[in-house]
Design a protein around this motif. Structure first.
Motif, PDB file in Angstrom:
ATOM      1  N   SER A  61       0.826  -1.208   0.000  1.00  0.00           N
ATOM      2  CA  SER A  61       0.000   0.000   0.000  1.00  0.00           C
ATOM      3  C   SER A  61       0.860   1.258   0.000  1.00  0.00           C
ATOM      4  N   ILE A  62       1.969   1.239   0.723  1.00  0.00           N
ATOM      5  CA  ILE A  62       2.862   2.405   0.781  1.00  0.00           C
ATOM      6  C   ILE A  62       3.452   2.676  -0.600  1.00  0.00           C
ATOM      7  N   TYR A  63       3.881   1.644  -1.308  1.00  0.00           N
ATOM      8  CA  TYR A  63       4.433   1.838  -2.645  1.00  0.00           C
ATOM      9  C   TYR A  63       3.377   2.433  -3.575  1.00  0.00           C
ATOM     10  N   SER A  64       2.140   1.968  -3.462  1.00  0.00           N
ATOM     11  CA  SER A  64       1.069   2.489  -4.324  1.00  0.00           C
ATOM     12  C   SER A  64       0.799   3.959  -4.026  1.00  0.00           C
ATOM     13  N   SER A  65       0.805   4.341  -2.757  1.00  0.00           N
ATOM     14  CA  SER A  65       0.590   5.740  -2.391  1.00  0.00           C
ATOM     15  C   SER A  65       1.700   6.616  -2.926  1.00  0.00           C
ATOM     16  N   ALA A  66       2.923   6.114  -2.909  1.00  0.00           N
ATOM     17  CA  ALA A  66       4.054   6.900  -3.408  1.00  0.00           C
ATOM     18  C   ALA A  66       3.881   7.214  -4.890  1.00  0.00           C
ATOM     19  N   GLU A  67       3.144   6.366  -5.619  1.00  0.00           N
ATOM     20  CA  GLU A  67       2.895   6.590  -7.036  1.00  0.00           C
ATOM     21  C   GLU A  67       1.527   7.222  -7.283  1.00  0.00           C
ATOM     22  N   SER A  68       0.881   7.697  -6.207  1.00  0.00           N
ATOM     23  CA  SER A  68      -0.447   8.349  -6.286  1.00  0.00           C
ATOM     24  C   SER A  68      -1.520   7.411  -6.825  1.00  0.00           C
ATOM     25  N   ARG A  69      -1.353   6.119  -6.617  1.00  0.00           N
ATOM     26  CA  ARG A  69      -2.365   5.140  -7.010  1.00  0.00           C
ATOM     27  C   ARG A  69      -3.205   4.842  -5.775  1.00  0.00           C
ATOM     28  N   PHE A  70      -4.064   5.800  -5.423  1.00  0.00           N
ATOM     29  CA  PHE A  70      -4.731   5.755  -4.134  1.00  0.00           C
ATOM     30  C   PHE A  70      -5.815   4.687  -4.064  1.00  0.00           C
ATOM     31  N   LEU A  91      -5.684   1.734  -5.503  1.00  0.00           N
ATOM     32  CA  LEU A  91      -4.967   0.487  -5.247  1.00  0.00           C
ATOM     33  C   LEU A  91      -4.443   0.461  -3.817  1.00  0.00           C
ATOM     34  N   ALA A  92      -3.944   1.588  -3.337  1.00  0.00           N
ATOM     35  CA  ALA A  92      -3.451   1.646  -1.953  1.00  0.00           C
ATOM     36  C   ALA A  92      -4.571   1.318  -0.974  1.00  0.00           C
ATOM     37  N   TYR A  93      -5.757   1.888  -1.234  1.00  0.00           N
ATOM     38  CA  TYR A  93      -6.902   1.591  -0.352  1.00  0.00           C
ATOM     39  C   TYR A  93      -7.286   0.116  -0.445  1.00  0.00           C
ATOM     40  N   ALA A  94      -7.314  -0.423  -1.660  1.00  0.00           N
ATOM     41  CA  ALA A  94      -7.685  -1.828  -1.827  1.00  0.00           C
ATOM     42  C   ALA A  94      -6.716  -2.739  -1.075  1.00  0.00           C
ATOM     43  N   TYR A 137      -9.809  -0.069  11.942  1.00  0.00           N
ATOM     44  CA  TYR A 137     -10.954   0.788  11.644  1.00  0.00           C
ATOM     45  C   TYR A 137     -10.483   2.181  11.220  1.00  0.00           C
ATOM     46  N   ALA A 138      -9.513   2.717  11.973  1.00  0.00           N
ATOM     47  CA  ALA A 138      -8.983   4.046  11.636  1.00  0.00           C
ATOM     48  C   ALA A 138      -8.331   4.029  10.260  1.00  0.00           C
ATOM     49  N   GLY A 139      -7.535   2.991   9.990  1.00  0.00           N
ATOM     50  CA  GLY A 139      -6.872   2.903   8.692  1.00  0.00           C
ATOM     51  C   GLY A 139      -7.846   2.802   7.539  1.00  0.00           C
ATOM     52  N   LEU A 140      -8.910   2.024   7.710  1.00  0.00           N
ATOM     53  CA  LEU A 140      -9.909   1.883   6.650  1.00  0.00           C
ATOM     54  C   LEU A 140     -10.673   3.184   6.427  1.00  0.00           C
ATOM     55  N   LEU A 141     -10.975   3.905   7.505  1.00  0.00           N
ATOM     56  CA  LEU A 141     -11.679   5.176   7.349  1.00  0.00           C
ATOM     57  C   LEU A 141     -10.821   6.184   6.587  1.00  0.00           C
ATOM     58  N   ILE A 142      -9.551   6.277   6.926  1.00  0.00           N
ATOM     59  CA  ILE A 142      -8.652   7.186   6.206  1.00  0.00           C
ATOM     60  C   ILE A 142      -8.487   6.732   4.755  1.00  0.00           C
ATOM     61  N   GLY A 143      -8.256   5.434   4.563  1.00  0.00           N
ATOM     62  CA  GLY A 143      -8.078   4.922   3.204  1.00  0.00           C
ATOM     63  C   GLY A 143      -9.292   5.175   2.336  1.00  0.00           C
ATOM     64  N   THR A 144     -10.486   4.986   2.892  1.00  0.00           N
ATOM     65  CA  THR A 144     -11.714   5.227   2.135  1.00  0.00           C
ATOM     66  C   THR A 144     -11.838   6.700   1.771  1.00  0.00           C
ATOM     67  N   ALA A 145     -11.580   7.590   2.744  1.00  0.00           N
ATOM     68  CA  ALA A 145     -11.695   9.023   2.477  1.00  0.00           C
ATOM     69  C   ALA A 145     -10.715   9.464   1.394  1.00  0.00           C
ATOM     70  N   VAL A 146      -9.469   8.981   1.455  1.00  0.00           N
ATOM     71  CA  VAL A 146      -8.474   9.368   0.460  1.00  0.00           C
ATOM     72  C   VAL A 146      -8.831   8.825  -0.913  1.00  0.00           C
ATOM     73  N   ALA A 147      -9.231   7.542  -0.973  1.00  0.00           N
ATOM     74  CA  ALA A 147      -9.560   6.928  -2.256  1.00  0.00           C
ATOM     75  C   ALA A 147     -10.740   7.627  -2.918  1.00  0.00           C
TER      76      ALA A 147
END
Length: 484
Positions: free
Chosen positions: A17-26, A28-31, A130-140
């Motif tokens: 997920s970190i590698y995907s975020s670094a490439e702005s593939r949000f 995929l990072a969330y998934a 739960y916190a990680g999923l909420l942030i990931g959903t909001a960003v995606a």
């Protein structure tokens, strides 16, 4: 060698997920965060099923949770744009709270009351998944929908230019961090059911809000209740003719920013050999443009209305009565074109709308597949950029899939002769028609919007916020060297 099946499940979710975020593939990072959540759920079950519970597995689980649900979501927000000093402090606070939360869970989880099946009756504080999923959903969702102008996602910067400038989304991060370490918050949630349902519900709400927004815009633009409403439309001076196809070109693209290559393509569409009534310039929606430039200087992002304003200012005066810049959302436009075709047909005229594109945007396997929707005609002009592979050895354009061979169009009687252009035409299935305007004039192979964005970002230090605060006159001053 001491790792077991459950341990491999635990380790499967940690860094992708970190590698995907670094490439702005949000997305995929969330998934990947979501997949990591599922692995986190099942590794314990597999360990109990195979009787593989161990202290090694417990430590691996905590360390994996730290990366997947604490570090990766924080890095998503950082990659999306939370990079001011206060933003970084908020993200650091979130990470530290996640570490503290996991440490407390390791030593105090057995103190939480359990039911007869040994399952905890509640979660003390917000669990890190739960916190990680909420942030990931909001960003995606915000990245996918282009909602960076909202106060709940990165986009708006308060107190810009001061040392305490920050994004309002930092407040969301601080709240989640505080909830993770709270001793009073007791959540009676079944994570296996509630969290996936909650993230799906967030996506559904965001998509419904977006759909409602577009429907409101479409309804607003379809309401013509006064002469003032009608006067707001651009009037084209072309005259419909009977017994021939009357062509209106639709010039769509990102135009971020516009340059002389774009202008040349537009003007070539008005050549006498084409015989078009006029051209509608259709700048890309912000949503689509944000995806297009996600990996190529996303900080240089002109909003749709600004690009439309620039186009209205740079169209040469002698062509303005034949060019209409569509400054609003795409979606009412198709309904508008369909209505015009029906109305003119009822009066005995044949009207057709055609895409106008450059050769670098042609898909030979499906040339009519152009955003935002298919039109029955397409005109390719190589005036702004020449692509040698688009032509055969005999000088004619390369044949497209589903279309017949190209034939050279003869000028109609009374039509001015273009000494430097040749118009080719071909016919496809269901009456589709393709045109290729071959120009002998200059092609600007060295000009591209990507290169211009890089130059402006490097030389002017522009970012999205500052760029969209500039006046149209200032923007035209930046673009002047790249305009005819």
């Amino acid at each position: 060698r001491n790792l077991r099946v459950a341990d491999y499940l635990t380790l499967s979710n940690v860094v992708l997920s970190i590698y995907s975020s670094a490439e702005s593939r949000f997305l995929l990072a969330y998934a990947l965060i979501f997949v990591g959540y599922e692995f986190d759920r099942f590794d314990g079950k597999v360990a109990r099923w195979r009787n593989e519970c161990s202290e090694m597995g417990k430590e691996l689980d905590s360390l994996s949770d730290l990366i997947t649900f604490v570090t990766a979501p924080a890095f998503m927000l950082y990659s999306l744009g939370l990079r001011t000093a206060i933003d970084e402090a908020a993200l650091s606070f979130y990470v530290l709270c996640g570490i503290a939360r996991l440490a407390r869970f390791n030593i105090a989880a057995h103190l939480v009351p359990r039911d007869e099946n040994g399952k905890p009756l509640y979660h003390q504080g917000l669990p890190t998944p739960y916190a990680g999923l909420l942030i990931g959903t909001a960003v995606a969702v915000s990245a996918w929908m282009g909602w960076t102008s909202s106060g709940l996602v990165p986009g708006v910067v308060l107190y810009r230019g001061r040392w305490w400038e920050f994004h309002p989304a930092s407040g969301f991060v601080l709240a989640l961090g505080s909830m993770m370490i709270s001793g009073r918050l007791k959540l009676k949630l079944d994570g296996g059911i509630t969290i996936p349902a909650a993230t799906a519900a967030i996506f559904a709400v965001c998509w419904s809000m977006s759909l409602q927004h577009y429907l409101q815009l479409a309804y607003k633009e379809s309401r013509l209740t006064s002469a003032a409403d009608l006067a707001a439309f651009q009037h084209l001076t072309g005259t419909l003719q009977r017994g021939r196809e009357n062509l209106i070109l639709v010039y769509g693209g990102s135009f971020n920013p516009p340059h002389r290559g774009h202008i040349d393509v537009l003007l070539s569409g008005l050549a006498p050999s084409v015989g078009a009534l006029g051209i509608v310039v259709l700048p890309s929606e912000d949503f689509h443009l944000r995806h297009k430039v996600a990996k190529s200087h996303p900080e240089f992002f002109l909003r749709m209305e600004r690009r439309a304003e620039i186009w209205a200012a740079i169209v040469p005066p002698h062509s303005r009565d034949r060019v209409w810049v569509w400054a609003s959302t795409w979606y009412p436009f198709k309904t508008f074109t369909d209505a015009l075709v029906r109305l003119t047909k009822a009066d005995g005229f044949e009207l057709a709308f055609s895409h106008l594109i450059g050769p670098d945007n042609v898909n030979p396997d499906d040339p009519l597949d152009i955003l935002p929707y298919r039109l029955p005609r397409i005109l390719v002009s190589n005036r702004g950029r020449h692509v040698a592979t688009g032509f055969s050895s005999d000088g004619s354009p390369t044949v497209w899939k589903g279309f017949g061979g190209w034939s050279r169009c003869a000028n109609e009687k009374g039509q001015a002769e273009d000494s430097d252009t040749v118009l080719w035409t071909c016919v496809g299935a269901d009456g589709a028609r393709g045109y290729y305007l071959q120009s002998a004039g200059p092609a600007y192979a060295d000009i591209s919007s990507t290169n211009l964005r890089e130059m402006f970002v490097r030389s002017q230090g522009l970012d999205e916020g500052r760029l969209n605060q500039l006046s149209t006159e200032t923007l035209l001053g930046f673009l002047a060297p790249m305009l005819p």
